[in-house]
Design a protein around this motif. Structure first.
Motif, PDB file in Angstrom:
ATOM      1  N   LEU A 246      35.781  49.506  40.230  1.00 10.72           N
ATOM      2  CA  LEU A 246      36.937  49.426  41.107  1.00 10.72           C
ATOM      3  C   LEU A 246      37.710  48.118  40.955  1.00 10.72           C
ATOM      4  O   LEU A 246      38.831  48.004  41.430  1.00 10.72           O
ATOM      5  CB  LEU A 246      36.494  49.595  42.563  1.00 10.72           C
ATOM      6  CG  LEU A 246      35.831  50.922  42.903  1.00 10.72           C
ATOM      7  CD1 LEU A 246      35.388  50.925  44.358  1.00 10.72           C
ATOM      8  CD2 LEU A 246      36.768  52.071  42.625  1.00 10.72           C
ATOM      9  N   TRP A 247      37.126  47.117  40.307  1.00  7.70           N
ATOM     10  CA  TRP A 247      37.785  45.821  40.213  1.00  7.70           C
ATOM     11  C   TRP A 247      39.099  45.871  39.431  1.00  7.70           C
ATOM     12  O   TRP A 247      40.082  45.251  39.865  1.00  7.70           O
ATOM     13  CB  TRP A 247      36.843  44.790  39.614  1.00  7.70           C
ATOM     14  CG  TRP A 247      37.467  43.447  39.513  1.00  7.70           C
ATOM     15  CD1 TRP A 247      37.755  42.771  38.384  1.00  7.70           C
ATOM     16  CD2 TRP A 247      37.923  42.619  40.584  1.00  7.70           C
ATOM     17  NE1 TRP A 247      38.340  41.581  38.673  1.00  7.70           N
ATOM     18  CE2 TRP A 247      38.463  41.465  40.027  1.00  7.70           C
ATOM     19  CE3 TRP A 247      37.936  42.760  41.970  1.00  7.70           C
ATOM     20  CZ2 TRP A 247      39.009  40.439  40.790  1.00  7.70           C
ATOM     21  CZ3 TRP A 247      38.484  41.737  42.728  1.00  7.70           C
ATOM     22  CH2 TRP A 247      39.002  40.604  42.144  1.00  7.70           C
ATOM     23  N   PRO A 248      39.220  46.565  38.295  1.00  6.12           N
ATOM     24  CA  PRO A 248      40.520  46.595  37.603  1.00  6.12           C
ATOM     25  C   PRO A 248      41.645  47.172  38.462  1.00  6.12           C
ATOM     26  O   PRO A 248      42.768  46.669  38.436  1.00  6.12           O
ATOM     27  CB  PRO A 248      40.258  47.481  36.385  1.00  6.12           C
ATOM     28  CG  PRO A 248      38.810  47.367  36.139  1.00  6.12           C
ATOM     29  CD  PRO A 248      38.192  47.212  37.502  1.00  6.12           C
ATOM     30  N   LEU A 249      41.352  48.186  39.248  1.00  4.19           N
ATOM     31  CA  LEU A 249      42.362  48.748  40.126  1.00  4.19           C
ATOM     32  C   LEU A 249      42.785  47.731  41.192  1.00  4.19           C
ATOM     33  O   LEU A 249      43.979  47.566  41.476  1.00  4.19           O
ATOM     34  CB  LEU A 249      41.828  50.015  40.788  1.00  4.19           C
ATOM     35  CG  LEU A 249      42.759  50.735  41.745  1.00  4.19           C
ATOM     36  CD1 LEU A 249      43.994  51.228  41.014  1.00  4.19           C
ATOM     37  CD2 LEU A 249      42.033  51.887  42.399  1.00  4.19           C
ATOM     38  N   MET A 250      41.819  47.032  41.758  1.00  2.00           N
ATOM     39  CA  MET A 250      42.126  46.012  42.760  1.00  2.00           C
ATOM     40  C   MET A 250      42.930  44.883  42.140  1.00  2.00           C
ATOM     41  O   MET A 250      43.876  44.367  42.735  1.00  2.00           O
ATOM     42  CB  MET A 250      40.831  45.474  43.375  1.00  2.00           C
ATOM     43  CG  MET A 250      41.042  44.375  44.381  1.00  2.00           C
ATOM     44  SD  MET A 250      42.017  44.876  45.785  1.00  2.00           S
ATOM     45  CE  MET A 250      40.793  45.668  46.750  1.00  2.00           C
ATOM     46  N   ARG A 251      42.578  44.517  40.933  1.00  2.56           N
ATOM     47  CA  ARG A 251      43.289  43.435  40.252  1.00  2.56           C
ATOM     48  C   ARG A 251      44.740  43.820  39.985  1.00  2.56           C
ATOM     49  O   ARG A 251      45.642  43.007  40.142  1.00  2.56           O
ATOM     50  CB  ARG A 251      42.568  43.116  38.953  1.00  2.56           C
ATOM     51  CG  ARG A 251      42.946  41.825  38.381  1.00  2.56           C
ATOM     52  CD  ARG A 251      41.952  41.423  37.353  1.00  2.56           C
ATOM     53  NE  ARG A 251      42.274  40.077  36.962  1.00  2.56           N
ATOM     54  CZ  ARG A 251      41.664  39.427  36.050  1.00  2.56           C
ATOM     55  NH1 ARG A 251      40.660  39.977  35.424  1.00  2.56           N
ATOM     56  NH2 ARG A 251      42.019  38.213  35.748  1.00  2.56           N
ATOM     57  N   ARG A 252      44.980  45.070  39.590  1.00  2.00           N
ATOM     58  CA  ARG A 252      46.347  45.532  39.361  1.00  2.00           C
ATOM     59  C   ARG A 252      47.154  45.489  40.652  1.00  2.00           C
ATOM     60  O   ARG A 252      48.324  45.114  40.652  1.00  2.00           O
ATOM     61  CB  ARG A 252      46.332  46.954  38.803  1.00  2.00           C
ATOM     62  CG  ARG A 252      46.370  46.961  37.303  1.00  2.00           C
ATOM     63  CD  ARG A 252      46.508  48.376  36.776  1.00  2.00           C
ATOM     64  NE  ARG A 252      45.187  48.757  36.260  1.00  2.00           N
ATOM     65  CZ  ARG A 252      44.517  49.841  36.579  1.00  2.00           C
ATOM     66  NH1 ARG A 252      45.020  50.722  37.399  1.00  2.00           N
ATOM     67  NH2 ARG A 252      43.341  50.069  36.072  1.00  2.00           N
ATOM     68  N   LYS A 253      46.534  45.862  41.755  1.00  2.00           N
ATOM     69  CA  LYS A 253      47.242  45.816  43.038  1.00  2.00           C
ATOM     70  C   LYS A 253      47.585  44.379  43.429  1.00  2.00           C
ATOM     71  O   LYS A 253      48.658  44.108  43.956  1.00  2.00           O
ATOM     72  CB  LYS A 253      46.408  46.454  44.141  1.00  2.00           C
ATOM     73  CG  LYS A 253      46.430  47.949  44.111  1.00  2.00           C
ATOM     74  CD  LYS A 253      45.721  48.501  45.320  1.00  2.00           C
ATOM     75  CE  LYS A 253      45.820  49.995  45.350  1.00  2.00           C
ATOM     76  NZ  LYS A 253      45.217  50.566  46.561  1.00  2.00           N
ATOM     77  N   LEU A 254      46.648  43.461  43.188  1.00  2.00           N
ATOM     78  CA  LEU A 254      46.891  42.067  43.537  1.00  2.00           C
ATOM     79  C   LEU A 254      47.964  41.438  42.660  1.00  2.00           C
ATOM     80  O   LEU A 254      48.721  40.574  43.107  1.00  2.00           O
ATOM     81  CB  LEU A 254      45.594  41.265  43.444  1.00  2.00           C
ATOM     82  CG  LEU A 254      44.544  41.568  44.499  1.00  2.00           C
ATOM     83  CD1 LEU A 254      43.256  40.831  44.185  1.00  2.00           C
ATOM     84  CD2 LEU A 254      45.052  41.203  45.874  1.00  2.00           C
ATOM     85  N   GLU A 255      48.018  41.844  41.392  1.00  4.31           N
ATOM     86  CA  GLU A 255      48.985  41.264  40.472  1.00  4.31           C
ATOM     87  C   GLU A 255      50.345  41.959  40.517  1.00  4.31           C
ATOM     88  O   GLU A 255      51.275  41.522  39.860  1.00  4.31           O
ATOM     89  CB  GLU A 255      48.427  41.313  39.051  1.00  4.31           C
ATOM     90  CG  GLU A 255      47.265  40.369  38.838  1.00  4.31           C
ATOM     91  CD  GLU A 255      46.621  40.514  37.479  1.00  4.31           C
ATOM     92  OE1 GLU A 255      46.981  41.457  36.741  1.00  4.31           O
ATOM     93  OE2 GLU A 255      45.761  39.686  37.145  1.00  4.31           O
TER      94      GLU A 255
END
Length: 72
Positions: free
Chosen positions: A28-37
């Motif tokens: 789930l981290w890549p999805l969260m990272r995309r949302k944050l960026e």
């Protein structure tokens, strides 16, 4: 409640709710990272109006700087 009632209740709950799969299907981290960026939303006009109002009040009444800093 006797044993038979408890078994029937357990079976009814198992029938209604599917078994829980505790394993993650993906990271789930890549999805969260995309949302944050993702691009940040623009600042609303009333935020700029509030900044201007506070700036004007501080220019007219410089003694209120301490009050403003206290409330931040």
């Amino acid at each position: 409640m006797n044993e038979q009632d408890q078994d029937e209740t357990r079976q009814a709950v198992r029938d209604v709710f599917p078994p829980v799969d505790a394993e993650l299907r993906r990271d789930l981290w890549p999805l969260m990272r995309r949302k944050l960026e993702a691009s940040t939303p623009p600042v609303a006009w009333y935020d700029w109006a509030l900044v201007g109002l506070v700036g004007g009040v501080v220019v007219v009444f410089p003694d209120l700087i301490l009050v403003l800093v206290y409330h931040l």
